[in-house]
Enzyme design. Structure first.
Site, PDB file in Angstrom:
ATOM      1  N   SER A  36       6.425   5.231   3.707  1.00 29.09           N
ATOM      2  CA  SER A  36       5.463   6.303   3.967  1.00 29.09           C
ATOM      3  C   SER A  36       4.365   5.889   4.928  1.00 29.09           C
ATOM      4  O   SER A  36       3.783   6.745   5.616  1.00 29.09           O
ATOM      5  CB  SER A  36       4.837   6.776   2.652  1.00 29.09           C
ATOM      6  N   GLY A  73       8.514   6.660   0.351  1.00 24.10           N
ATOM      7  CA  GLY A  73       9.071   6.177  -0.901  1.00 24.10           C
ATOM      8  C   GLY A  73      10.172   5.150  -0.750  1.00 24.10           C
ATOM      9  O   GLY A  73      10.677   4.631  -1.753  1.00 24.10           O
ATOM     10  N   ASN A 102       6.646  -0.490  -1.508  1.00 23.27           N
ATOM     11  CA  ASN A 102       7.094   0.196  -2.724  1.00 23.27           C
ATOM     12  C   ASN A 102       7.761  -0.757  -3.708  1.00 23.27           C
ATOM     13  O   ASN A 102       7.687  -0.547  -4.926  1.00 23.27           O
ATOM     14  CB  ASN A 102       8.031   1.344  -2.352  1.00 23.27           C
ATOM     15  N   ASP A 183      -5.378   9.376  -2.240  1.00 19.83           N
ATOM     16  CA  ASP A 183      -4.570   8.504  -3.092  1.00 19.83           C
ATOM     17  C   ASP A 183      -4.938   7.031  -2.946  1.00 19.83           C
ATOM     18  O   ASP A 183      -4.420   6.185  -3.674  1.00 19.83           O
ATOM     19  CB  ASP A 183      -3.083   8.708  -2.810  1.00 19.83           C
ATOM     20  N   HIS A 186      -2.630   5.744   1.492  1.00 20.66           N
ATOM     21  CA  HIS A 186      -2.142   6.117   2.814  1.00 20.66           C
ATOM     22  C   HIS A 186      -3.308   6.360   3.773  1.00 20.66           C
ATOM     23  O   HIS A 186      -4.246   7.093   3.448  1.00 20.66           O
ATOM     24  CB  HIS A 186      -1.271   7.378   2.716  1.00 20.66           C
TER      25      HIS A 186
END
Length: 208
Positions: A36, A73, A102, A183, A186
């Site tokens: 991402s 992801g 991830n 979040d 990012h």
């Protein structure tokens, strides 16, 4: 004058015909395999560092293009499973591998992450591509042993395979919360040019 033009016309026509039939050089490709952070999560795709890099390459290195095969992801296992098809589809001269975040956030085994990245590097080199490995860092709450081992994976792989390494993609922006979306993972649009500029010194030499 008319005689001269009549004599020149066939030669001009032949020259034009030859130019029209000459094959157009195929663009050389940079393939980005990321998660991402490279897929511009939460932003318009044109705002991400990969798209900004593509714009710079189009201006500074005509004849090159960027294919962004990043998926939000994505884990290293996903990248390893896809790399063969992406190499066959795009025949890249340069592969940028930006994966592992991830894996780390899920606490996956370090050996597994390293093996998957190793497979991607080997496949890229076997296809004749130069590789830029883009690393990540994990937060300290995962424990020193894990975070240090996670970072060491990238260094060891770069040394083993003799590929270029950017140790930490987010290094120029990581210390300022304002550089991140809600979040806290990012980067926002205004931080993307700094990521582009951070990657560029290692990517540009691979375009020669």
């Amino acid at each position: 004058m008319l005689l001269a033009l009549s004599l020149a016309a066939p030669a001009w026509a032949q020259s034009t015909a030859r130019a029209a039939t000459q094959p157009v050089a195929k663009p050389r490709t940079v393939l980005v395999m990321g998660d991402s952070l490279s897929a511009a999560h939460g932003l318009a795709s044109a705002q991400g560092w990969v798209a900004l890099t593509a714009d710079r390459i189009a201006k500074s290195h005509p004849g090159w293009k960027v294919v962004n095969a990043s998926i939000s992801g994505e884990t290293t296992a996903g990248g390893a499973s896809r790399i063969g098809a992406e190499l066959a589809r795009h025949s890249p001269e340069v592969v940028v591998i930006e994966l592992g975040a991830n894996d780390g956030l899920r606490g996956l085994p370090l050996a597994q992450t390293r093996e998957n990245l190793d497979r991607m590097i080997r496949a890229s080199k076997a296809a004749g591509a130069r590789v830029l490995l883009v690393g990540m860092r994990m937060p300290p709450n995962l424990g020193a042993r894990y975070t240090e081992g996670f970072a060491a994976n990238y260094t060891a792989l770069a040394d083993t395979h003799g590929v270029s390494l950017l140790p930490f993609l987010l290094e120029p922006i990581a210390r300022d919360r304002a550089n991140f979306q809600a979040d806290n993972l990012h980067p926002v649009a205004s931080a993307q040019p700094r990521l582009r500029d951070h990657v560029w010194p290692l990517l540009e030499p691979l375009l020669d």
